[in-house]
Design a protein around this motif. Sequence first.
Motif, PDB file in Angstrom:
ATOM      1  N   GLN A 128       0.818  -1.209   0.000  1.00  0.00           N
ATOM      2  CA  GLN A 128       0.000   0.000   0.000  1.00  0.00           C
ATOM      3  C   GLN A 128       0.853   1.261   0.000  1.00  0.00           C
ATOM      4  N   GLU A 129       1.884   1.287   0.825  1.00  0.00           N
ATOM      5  CA  GLU A 129       2.746   2.476   0.887  1.00  0.00           C
ATOM      6  C   GLU A 129       3.559   2.641  -0.399  1.00  0.00           C
ATOM      7  N   PHE A 130       4.002   1.531  -0.975  1.00  0.00           N
ATOM      8  CA  PHE A 130       4.693   1.573  -2.264  1.00  0.00           C
ATOM      9  C   PHE A 130       3.780   2.210  -3.306  1.00  0.00           C
ATOM     10  N   LEU A 131       2.534   1.770  -3.345  1.00  0.00           N
ATOM     11  CA  LEU A 131       1.575   2.249  -4.338  1.00  0.00           C
ATOM     12  C   LEU A 131       1.316   3.742  -4.184  1.00  0.00           C
ATOM     13  N   ILE A 132       1.133   4.192  -2.974  1.00  0.00           N
ATOM     14  CA  ILE A 132       0.865   5.617  -2.730  1.00  0.00           C
ATOM     15  C   ILE A 132       1.979   6.479  -3.314  1.00  0.00           C
ATOM     16  N   ALA A 133       3.213   6.072  -3.083  1.00  0.00           N
ATOM     17  CA  ALA A 133       4.350   6.849  -3.597  1.00  0.00           C
ATOM     18  C   ALA A 133       4.489   6.722  -5.110  1.00  0.00           C
ATOM     19  N   ALA A 134       4.274   5.533  -5.644  1.00  0.00           N
ATOM     20  CA  ALA A 134       4.438   5.313  -7.089  1.00  0.00           C
ATOM     21  C   ALA A 134       3.438   6.132  -7.893  1.00  0.00           C
ATOM     22  N   CYS A 135       2.230   6.274  -7.389  1.00  0.00           N
ATOM     23  CA  CYS A 135       1.175   6.968  -8.129  1.00  0.00           C
ATOM     24  C   CYS A 135       1.503   8.432  -8.411  1.00  0.00           C
ATOM     25  N   SER A 136       2.366   9.024  -7.603  1.00  0.00           N
ATOM     26  CA  SER A 136       2.696  10.443  -7.779  1.00  0.00           C
ATOM     27  C   SER A 136       4.055  10.665  -8.427  1.00  0.00           C
ATOM     28  N   ASP A 137       4.705   9.602  -8.869  1.00  0.00           N
ATOM     29  CA  ASP A 137       6.049   9.743  -9.464  1.00  0.00           C
ATOM     30  C   ASP A 137       5.932  10.007 -10.965  1.00  0.00           C
ATOM     31  N   ASP A 138       5.647  11.253 -11.311  1.00  0.00           N
ATOM     32  CA  ASP A 138       5.455  11.633 -12.714  1.00  0.00           C
ATOM     33  C   ASP A 138       6.731  11.480 -13.532  1.00  0.00           C
ATOM     34  N   GLU A 139       7.863  11.755 -12.922  1.00  0.00           N
ATOM     35  CA  GLU A 139       9.130  11.654 -13.640  1.00  0.00           C
ATOM     36  C   GLU A 139       9.374  10.226 -14.127  1.00  0.00           C
ATOM     37  N   TYR A 140       9.076   9.267 -13.292  1.00  0.00           N
ATOM     38  CA  TYR A 140       9.237   7.854 -13.655  1.00  0.00           C
ATOM     39  C   TYR A 140       8.348   7.501 -14.845  1.00  0.00           C
ATOM     40  N   MET A 141       7.109   7.981 -14.822  1.00  0.00           N
ATOM     41  CA  MET A 141       6.187   7.670 -15.907  1.00  0.00           C
ATOM     42  C   MET A 141       6.657   8.274 -17.229  1.00  0.00           C
ATOM     43  N   HIS A 142       7.095   9.518 -17.198  1.00  0.00           N
ATOM     44  CA  HIS A 142       7.549  10.161 -18.432  1.00  0.00           C
ATOM     45  C   HIS A 142       8.806   9.482 -18.978  1.00  0.00           C
ATOM     46  N   GLN A 143       9.682   9.039 -18.108  1.00  0.00           N
ATOM     47  CA  GLN A 143      10.861   8.289 -18.529  1.00  0.00           C
ATOM     48  C   GLN A 143      10.454   6.982 -19.212  1.00  0.00           C
ATOM     49  N   THR A 144       9.466   6.323 -18.642  1.00  0.00           N
ATOM     50  CA  THR A 144       8.942   5.078 -19.221  1.00  0.00           C
ATOM     51  C   THR A 144       8.376   5.316 -20.607  1.00  0.00           C
ATOM     52  N   TRP A 145       7.502   6.301 -20.734  1.00  0.00           N
ATOM     53  CA  TRP A 145       6.834   6.582 -22.009  1.00  0.00           C
ATOM     54  C   TRP A 145       7.819   7.036 -23.087  1.00  0.00           C
ATOM     55  N   LYS A 146       8.832   7.773 -22.690  1.00  0.00           N
ATOM     56  CA  LYS A 146       9.780   8.321 -23.665  1.00  0.00           C
ATOM     57  C   LYS A 146      10.772   7.280 -24.160  1.00  0.00           C
ATOM     58  N   THR A 147      11.260   6.419 -23.264  1.00  0.00           N
ATOM     59  CA  THR A 147      12.423   5.578 -23.560  1.00  0.00           C
ATOM     60  C   THR A 147      12.095   4.169 -24.033  1.00  0.00           C
ATOM     61  N   LEU A 148      11.123   3.513 -23.402  1.00  0.00           N
ATOM     62  CA  LEU A 148      10.901   2.096 -23.700  1.00  0.00           C
ATOM     63  C   LEU A 148      10.532   1.803 -25.158  1.00  0.00           C
ATOM     64  N   PRO A 149       9.720   2.643 -25.818  1.00  0.00           N
ATOM     65  CA  PRO A 149       9.431   2.352 -27.233  1.00  0.00           C
ATOM     66  C   PRO A 149      10.696   2.324 -28.105  1.00  0.00           C
ATOM     67  N   GLU A 150      11.642   3.209 -27.828  1.00  0.00           N
ATOM     68  CA  GLU A 150      12.882   3.207 -28.609  1.00  0.00           C
ATOM     69  C   GLU A 150      13.715   1.969 -28.310  1.00  0.00           C
ATOM     70  N   TRP A 151      13.754   1.552 -27.059  1.00  0.00           N
ATOM     71  CA  TRP A 151      14.473   0.322 -26.716  1.00  0.00           C
ATOM     72  C   TRP A 151      13.829  -0.886 -27.390  1.00  0.00           C
TER      73      TRP A 151
END
Length: 365
Positions: free
Chosen positions: A252-275
Amino acid sequence: MMQVETAKQLLNSSWDTETQQVHGGQTWRALGDKFVEDFSVTTNAFGAPIKAVEAAKRALETSIHHYPPADCAEATKELAKFMQWDSQRLLLGNGASDFIDLFMRCGTKGPFRPGPYIASYMEYYRAAKAAGREILSSFESPEVSGVTVIIRPNSPTGDFMTLEHLETILKSSKYGLVVIDESFMPFKGPEWRKESALELIDTYPGRLVVIHSWTKLWSCPGIRLGSVASSHDWIKEAKRLQIPWSCNTVAQEFLIAACSDDEYMHQTWKTLPEWKRQQENIIQELGWKYNTHSPLWVPWVFVDCGSASIAEQAAAVALSVGCPVRHCASFGCPHYIRMGVREPKYQQILYKAWKNHFDGHGNKP
């Protein structure tokens, strides 16, 4: 090079194959200090968000002697914000498997209908069998089903069904309760919600359930984290049947913090398709084929090696260099492998090992 039979034994060693469904993600442990990177799973290549891991550590240190919040109220609220969904129609659980099993037990009576692909996530078959459901031989079966499962994007093939196609299924009573597994949908990009099946729940409230495994997006399968969204009635029924304390404090605590990590999401969306594009290029250079119908945002590559023998050898070679892939024999596709998208430096380890093996053995794909 690791022998094919040895590789098979390693793959199955963690499972009672008479009663359990084989999954990826187990062979890394058997490799010990030879392990390099795990291509056998489809978790986010960036690993778990650091902020969420720190929150989980704090929870372990301060709350392990307390029971978890039984209603998961704060975690549910934060996930509802992330999903742009009503928290009163959302339930957290012990991974997607919690709800896969639960809805096979409580869903509309009748057979289980798998999706319209050559293979799909086998845990649904296991759960259907355990619930005593007949399993229809194909999606096109004329019989009326109790539960139909559509995985979008589909695992392991990577095919993606449009909302328009999905709605044609929902308009027919032939398909019973339609369970949509969207565990990978948030990889699509910032606008993923607009193309989510969540958009259709209000139109088909008694017919549609949407499951997510958050262990994929936030790379946290070790703590198990999933959710289900549906109508008030289906959520109430799921709560009635769900085992208490299904979502622990650390998750639960992991989820609460992950939901607000916008930087992580943008890194995912930007990089993984190229990889993924680079990984597909490697497959082409080896003379194999990847599923061209799988969008670039889907975080794995479904690879046709041309024969079961080559696929087995490819999996064995991958293990021998510490980079396990998923041989898809357990999906009923013995000439395929599935590779989670990983950083290019690890892709090169596999490429060189495969090229050396197949060139050296005169057994080119």
